[in-house]
Design an enzyme around this catalytic site. Structure first.
Site, PDB file in Angstrom:
ATOM      1  N   HIS A   1       1.289   1.279  -5.756  1.00 34.68           N
ATOM      2  CA  HIS A   1       0.035   1.135  -5.829  1.00 34.68           C
ATOM      3  C   HIS A   1      -0.723   1.284  -6.575  1.00 34.68           C
ATOM      4  CE1 HIS A   1      -3.708  -0.917  -4.831  1.00 34.68           C
ATOM      5  NE2 HIS A   1      -3.834  -0.200  -3.993  1.00 34.68           N
TER       6      HIS A   1
ATOM      7  N   HIS B   1      -7.005   6.161  -3.177  1.00 39.02           N
ATOM      8  CA  HIS B   1      -8.030   4.961  -2.560  1.00 39.02           C
ATOM      9  C   HIS B   1      -7.423   4.857  -1.382  1.00 39.02           C
ATOM     10  CE1 HIS B   1      -5.384   2.697  -5.019  1.00 39.02           C
ATOM     11  NE2 HIS B   1      -6.349   1.375  -4.001  1.00 39.02           N
ATOM     12  N   ASP B   2      -5.892   4.557  -1.206  1.00 37.76           N
ATOM     13  CA  ASP B   2      -5.166   4.061  -0.441  1.00 37.76           C
ATOM     14  C   ASP B   2      -4.573   5.647   0.817  1.00 37.76           C
ATOM     15  OD1 ASP B   2      -6.164   1.564   0.149  1.00 37.76           O
ATOM     16  OD2 ASP B   2      -4.951   0.753  -1.427  1.00 37.76           O
TER      17      ASP B   2
ATOM     18  N   GLN C   1      -3.101 -16.016  -2.882  1.00 37.30           N
ATOM     19  CA  GLN C   1      -3.411 -15.993  -3.828  1.00 37.30           C
ATOM     20  C   GLN C   1      -4.306 -16.603  -4.830  1.00 37.30           C
ATOM     21  OE1 GLN C   1      -2.514 -12.624  -5.535  1.00 37.30           O
ATOM     22  NE2 GLN C   1      -1.800 -12.248  -3.366  1.00 37.30           N
TER      23      GLN C   1
ATOM     24  N   HIS D   1       0.716  -1.100  -0.151  1.00 34.17           N
ATOM     25  CA  HIS D   1       0.140  -0.227   0.307  1.00 34.17           C
ATOM     26  C   HIS D   1       0.622   0.744  -0.006  1.00 34.17           C
ATOM     27  CE1 HIS D   1      -3.143  -3.174   1.411  1.00 34.17           C
ATOM     28  NE2 HIS D   1      -4.055  -2.458   0.520  1.00 34.17           N
ATOM     29  N   ASN D   2       1.335   1.252  -0.875  1.00 31.98           N
ATOM     30  CA  ASN D   2       2.038   2.647  -1.056  1.00 31.98           C
ATOM     31  C   ASN D   2       1.569   3.540  -2.533  1.00 31.98           C
ATOM     32  OD1 ASN D   2       2.917   1.020  -3.612  1.00 31.98           O
ATOM     33  ND2 ASN D   2       4.939  -0.291  -1.871  1.00 31.98           N
ATOM     34  N   ALA D   3       2.845   4.425  -2.951  1.00 36.89           N
ATOM     35  CA  ALA D   3       2.055   5.351  -4.263  1.00 36.89           C
ATOM     36  C   ALA D   3       2.563   4.380  -5.701  1.00 36.89           C
ATOM     37  CB  ALA D   3       3.584   6.593  -4.252  1.00 36.89           C
TER      38      ALA D   3
END
Length: 423
Positions: free
Chosen positions: A147, A183-184, A344, A143-145
């Site tokens: 993404h 969004h995150d 997954q 969850h970083n930029a």
């Protein structure tokens, strides 16, 4: 930039005074934390402890214009193919020196004519996008930029789908791109159940409902207001933009997956979607954003595998933190029990496949939809081949606890896949 995300953990007869989320990585930090000037907007954990260079009046030295001579030729060439599904966001992030989100959004706002239509100031737009990019935690494996940039690129592809594109207004496009980019924002690298069981103040603030999504939305609104990007627009319009952004970002809550999937199936069965209607267009923007947010299994194997490894690393870090503080380890976060292939395959079976089948139905089985479903089937087969041998034998026999790996999971296993956030 340090990730300081403290919370109190209460257990019977036990008091843990401080959990510092810097424990999630091995970076050595200086003593500057807490000495920076606090800014007015307290929605972001990072900004609470680290005042932005922008707020101190320091303008970024990066060029504002997309085709500035300082940009590498490779990055310019990649942007000319930004609508292709095999776009390599990892390479693009390296070529832009870690500025993939800012660079991509500047390009898309320009190519979609949004800067001209909404009379946006380019410097202010750049300032806002830098704020958004900086509020992502680079030390988060997933969850970083990057993404956020990947989701934004996917959203751009979906906005070009013929069944949707001809009905979209400039406002729809801007909302879709902004929601994808933010969004995150300020994601702490742990999921909602962790915030709830540690009695984090955000869980209390949002009453345990879409905790992270509410925080992402409110943080985005704070940055929009702080940057004054839309200050020249009528107040009623900016209020509508803020509310629609909230509706889009809140739709990414994985716990609402069945709600949206059921509605989409009903619309497609009844053939009652009227995209001339703003309400129906907004619903399909929500669906498009949900697809973009979990599209990693639909990418080519080389990129999909990287994302899978990244999200599982983030899960495992949370599990290690829970173990350290004697908390119950969350679903999918136990590295000793939850393998990447099994995580997954479950995610693909219960979350991704049902949604993308309906998206393909909506698009009329467009070339892009067929391409994505093809990658999804191939990637699932790849993960099955990487399952531990005992899991494969159980799956092939149709029995045992790993039955879901053969695509025959139970409702409880589907719930477990949802609780793990978005692999």
């Amino acid at each position: 930039m340090p990730n300081v995300f403290a919370c109190w953990v209460l257990k019977p007869h036990t008091f843990y005074p401080f959990i510092d989320f810097r424990l999630l990585n091995n970076t050595t930090y200086s003593g500057e934390i807490g000495t920076k000037k606090k800014v007015k907007r307290l929605l972001s954990f990072q900004r609470y402890f680290h005042a932005s260079r922008l707020l101190r009046g320091i303008i970024p030295q990066a060029p504002l214009h997309l085709l500035d001579e300082d940009y590498l030729g490779q990055a310019r060439h990649m942007l000319s193919k930004v609508g292709m599904w095999d776009f390599d966001i990892f390479l693009f992030d390296r070529l832009t020196n870690g500025n993939s989100l800012v660079t991509l959004l500047c390009h898309l706002f320009n190519s979609h004519g949004l800067i001209h239509h909404f009379k946006l100031d380019m410097v202010t737009l750049h300032r806002f996008l830098v704020m958004v990019q900086e509020d992502y935690h680079s030390q988060n494996p997933y969850h970083n930029a990057v993404h956020a940039a990947d989701v934004t690129q996917a959203m751009h592809c979906y906005l070009k789908e013929p069944k949707l594109a001809s009905f979209l207004t400039p406002l729809d496009i801007m909302l879709g791109l902004l929601a994808a980019a933010a969004h995150d924002v300020d994601h702490p690298g742990v999921n909602q159940p962790f915030l709830i069981k540690t009695n984090h103040h955000l869980a209390n603030l949002y009453q345990n409902m879409s905790v992270l999504e509410n925080h992402h939305w409110r943080s985005t609104i704070g940055m929009l207001r702080e940057s004054r990007l839309l200050a020249h627009l009528p107040k009623e319009m900016t209020q509508d933009i803020e509310q629609q952004l909230g509706s889009l970002i809140l739709a990414t809550d994985i716990n609402r997956q069945n709600e949206f999937l059921t509605r989409l199936k009903a619309h497609l069965h009844n053939k009652d979607l009227r995209l001339e209607n703003a309400h129906d267009r907004h619903f399909m923007l929500q669906i498009a954003l949900k697809c973009a947010d979990i599209c990693n299994p639909c990418r080519i194997w080389e990129m999909s595998k990287q994302w899978s490894e990244r999200v599982c690393e983030e899960f495992y870090r949370q599990g290690e933190l829970e173990q350290k503080f004697e908390l119950e380890i969350s679903p999918l976060c136990n590295q000793q029990k939850d393998s990447i292939p099994s995580i997954q395959i479950g995610f693909m079976s219960y979350i991704v496949e049902p949604l993308f089948r309906e998206w393909a139905h909506f698009t009329g089985n467009s070339a892009l939809s067929e391409n994505m479903l093809g990658h999804l089937a191939h990637n699932k087969a790849q993960w099955k081949s990487l399952l531990p041998r005992q899991h494969r034998s159980r799956g092939s026999s149709g029995s045992g606890p790993d039955q879901d790996h053969a695509g025959q999971g139970t409702e409880s296993e589907e719930q477990t896949a949802r609780e793990g956030d978005s692999p």
